[in-house]
Write an enzyme that holds these catalytic residues in place. Structure first.
Site, PDB file in Angstrom:
ATOM      1  N   GLY A  33      93.234  54.704 -11.203  1.00 58.14           N
ATOM      2  CA  GLY A  33      92.109  55.510 -11.980  1.00 58.14           C
ATOM      3  C   GLY A  33      91.185  54.724 -12.811  1.00 58.14           C
ATOM      4  O   GLY A  33      91.003  53.588 -12.124  1.00 58.14           O
ATOM      5  N   ASN A  34      90.731  55.220 -13.620  1.00 58.31           N
ATOM      6  CA  ASN A  34      89.665  54.493 -14.471  1.00 58.31           C
ATOM      7  C   ASN A  34      89.725  54.868 -15.839  1.00 58.31           C
ATOM      8  O   ASN A  34      90.419  55.760 -16.344  1.00 58.31           O
ATOM      9  CB  ASN A  34      88.252  54.871 -13.736  1.00 58.31           C
ATOM     10  CG  ASN A  34      87.748  56.184 -13.732  1.00 58.31           C
ATOM     11  OD1 ASN A  34      87.467  56.621 -14.946  1.00 58.31           O
ATOM     12  ND2 ASN A  34      87.837  57.095 -12.476  1.00 58.31           N
TER      13      ASN A  34
END
Ligand code: CTP
Ligand code: CA
Length: 232
Positions: A33-34
């Site tokens: 993810g980020n």
């Protein structure tokens, strides 16, 4: 708006906003993810709503509450976001790609939780494949009457080089406008304030905005409204 009644300069317009960050699963319990919280995208959806637009918000793993009064489509991966935005973009006046879309996803998703090899202490190499560039796909497809707004997240500290990166990105994706955002370990993501430079289709600076994510959202929409009203 904070005071008085908002100007309904987006009345009758259909605006699509993507917000948040995609997650690419590795197995049933893990993802890549980020750090995008979705705040700036949600602020744009809210601001467009206040200004009278009918808003579709494509929400990827938001860390903030979703706004009232928007048609909400929840997605998680880049491929899901692509399907949702392609569908919603048909006939839209404006598409704002504020979501942080993963550039790569794991080549395979394991059906079972990935286990360590008990017989070795070696590392693990993940194989990743490219995700489609959703904004570039929209930009290079026929999109008459749909204004495309992209974002660029860059860590470049030099203001001049930051602007050049933004200009190159806007051209590569054929977006009508691109909002360049300098990000770092502690800035740009879960914060309440933001600073962006909006690059126009002729490479000029359409706006330089800083302040709350809501005021930045209204500033971006001011540029959008002026482009919509000057369109043939
Ligand atoms: N974007 C997209 N699809 C992707 C990656 C990015 O639609 N697979 C969109 C983002 O929503 C944003 C714009 O493209 O509006 C720029 O995203 P950014 O990550 O800054 O640029 P990239 O083109 O992915 O380049 P890089 O990450 O290598 O700097
Ligand atoms: Ca990227």
């Amino acid at each position: 708006e904070a005071s008085g009644s908002p100007v309904l300069d987006l009345a009758g317009r259909r605006v699509v906003v993507t917000a948040g960050g995609t997650r690419e699963p590795l197995d049933p319990v893990r993802f890549l993810g980020n750090r995008s919280s979705g705040k700036q995208g949600v602020a744009i959806a809210e601001a467009a709503r206040e200004r009278g637009a009918s808003v579709t918000l494509i929400a990827a793993n938001l860390e903030v509450a979703d706004p009232a009064g928007c048609d909400l489509r929840t997605v998680s991966t880049a491929l899901e976001l692509r399907d949702a935005v392609r569908e919603a973009a048909v006939g839209a006046d404006v598409v704002v790609m504020a979501a942080a879309v993963a550039d790569y996803r794991p080549a395979t998703v394991s059906e079972a939780k990935i286990k360590k090899d008990p017989g070795s202490d070696e590392g693990l190499t993940l194989e990743l494949v490219r995700n489609p560039d959703i904004l570039a796909e929209l930009g290079h497809a026929a999109h008459d009457g749909t204004l495309l707004v992209g974002f660029a997240a860059e860590t470049e500290p030099d203001a001049g080089r930051l602007l050049e990166l933004g200009r190159a990105k806007r051209r590569a994706k054929n977006a009508d406008l691109l909002a360049v955002n300098r990000v770092g370990w502690a800035s740009g993501f879960a914060t309440d304030d933001n600073a962006v430079t909006v690059i126009d289709g002729d490479d000029t600076i359409a706006a330089e905005l800083h302040g709350t994510k809501s005021s930045v959202a209204h500033g971006i929409l001011n540029v959008v409204v002026s482009k919509l009203s000057s369109a043939p």
